[in-house]
Design a protein around this motif. Sequence first.
Motif, short mmCIF file in Angstrom:
data_model
loop_
_atom_site.label_atom_id
_atom_site.label_comp_id
_atom_site.label_asym_id
_atom_site.label_seq_id
_atom_site.Cartn_x
_atom_site.Cartn_y
_atom_site.Cartn_z
N UNK A 13 0.80 -1.22 0.00
CA UNK A 13 0.00 0.00 0.00
C UNK A 13 0.83 1.27 0.00
N UNK A 14 2.03 1.20 0.55
CA UNK A 14 2.87 2.39 0.65
C UNK A 14 2.57 3.17 1.93
N UNK A 15 3.24 4.29 2.08
CA UNK A 15 3.13 5.11 3.29
C UNK A 15 1.77 5.81 3.33
N UNK A 16 1.14 5.71 4.46
CA UNK A 16 -0.15 6.35 4.72
C UNK A 16 0.13 7.75 5.28
N UNK A 17 -0.61 8.76 4.84
CA UNK A 17 -0.36 10.14 5.28
C UNK A 17 -0.53 10.29 6.78
N UNK A 18 -1.44 9.51 7.38
CA UNK A 18 -1.67 9.64 8.81
C UNK A 18 -0.52 9.02 9.59
N UNK A 19 0.04 7.91 9.09
CA UNK A 19 1.22 7.33 9.73
C UNK A 19 2.37 8.33 9.70
N UNK A 20 2.56 8.97 8.57
CA UNK A 20 3.62 9.96 8.43
C UNK A 20 3.43 11.11 9.43
N UNK A 21 2.20 11.56 9.57
CA UNK A 21 1.88 12.62 10.53
C UNK A 21 2.19 12.15 11.96
N UNK A 22 1.82 10.93 12.28
CA UNK A 22 2.07 10.36 13.61
C UNK A 22 3.56 10.22 13.87
N UNK A 23 4.32 9.70 12.89
CA UNK A 23 5.76 9.55 13.07
C UNK A 23 6.43 10.91 13.32
N UNK A 24 6.01 11.91 12.56
CA UNK A 24 6.58 13.25 12.75
C UNK A 24 6.27 13.79 14.13
N UNK A 25 5.10 13.52 14.61
CA UNK A 25 4.71 13.96 15.95
C UNK A 25 5.57 13.25 17.01
N UNK A 26 5.79 11.96 16.84
CA UNK A 26 6.56 11.19 17.82
C UNK A 26 8.02 11.62 17.92
N UNK A 27 8.57 12.16 16.84
CA UNK A 27 9.99 12.53 16.85
C UNK A 27 10.23 14.02 17.08
N UNK A 28 9.19 14.78 17.32
CA UNK A 28 9.34 16.24 17.34
C UNK A 28 10.24 16.77 18.46
N UNK A 29 10.45 16.03 19.54
CA UNK A 29 11.31 16.50 20.63
C UNK A 29 12.74 15.97 20.55
N UNK A 30 13.03 15.19 19.54
CA UNK A 30 14.37 14.64 19.40
C UNK A 30 15.35 15.75 19.05
N UNK A 129 10.70 9.56 26.30
CA UNK A 129 10.00 8.36 25.85
C UNK A 129 8.75 8.85 25.10
N UNK A 130 8.64 8.51 23.82
CA UNK A 130 7.51 8.94 22.98
C UNK A 130 6.67 7.72 22.61
N UNK A 131 5.38 7.80 22.88
CA UNK A 131 4.50 6.66 22.70
C UNK A 131 3.24 7.08 21.95
N UNK A 132 2.74 6.19 21.11
CA UNK A 132 1.40 6.40 20.52
C UNK A 132 0.63 5.09 20.60
N UNK A 133 -0.68 5.24 20.73
CA UNK A 133 -1.59 4.10 20.79
C UNK A 133 -2.99 4.60 20.44
#
Length: 193
Positions: A13-30, A129-133
């Motif tokens: 299916x390839x990269x989903x736009x929402x997954x990309x948004x979530x990944x960017x959010x999870x790494x924003x404090x790095x 520690x960055x978490x999503x669920x």
Amino acid sequence: EEYNRIFLERKKKGVDWFDLKRWRELIKYYRGGPVIDIGCLDSLALPLLRMKYPLDFMMGIDVAEKAINKMKVRFPSIYWGVIDIYKIAENIKESQIDYIIMGEVIEHLEEPQKAVAEAMRILRPNGIFALSTPLEETEKGEFDKARHLWSFSKQDIYDMLIPYGKVKIKTLGSNYFPYRYHPKVIIAFCKKK
């Protein structure tokens, strides 16, 4: 085997736009330093970080061997390993990691608190520690068939993380697409004491 199959389905299916948004959010404090993505499967969180931080130690771990092997080929500058989520400290020394990502993992685990404790063991003091669920699934299998064993509220996540440090929680979701396509997720950050 199930997560190897999921990896192959998602790859088609390839990269989903929402997954990309979530990944960017999870790494924003790095801001640099050793980082691990626990339960990475096909996450692009580390490759996104690699573009800005070409020399930092980055490692993705998962139990899906096929996914890890593909990620090794796609992103060879990142370390990838097949490691049991409950035995991370056997492979990585305590208090060695500055940033840990655990995206869309704990809802699949029989012992989510144990996995969080294991991650916190390898996180340095003042590390993030960055978490999503998914947010409050109302029925078992509502979003991911029978693969989700737990449903969490923001309070559940807060209570799980607060013993380890300062917690910040928000929700992320789409206002344009129905829930069944992109359910709201909890994004939580814990700065370790």
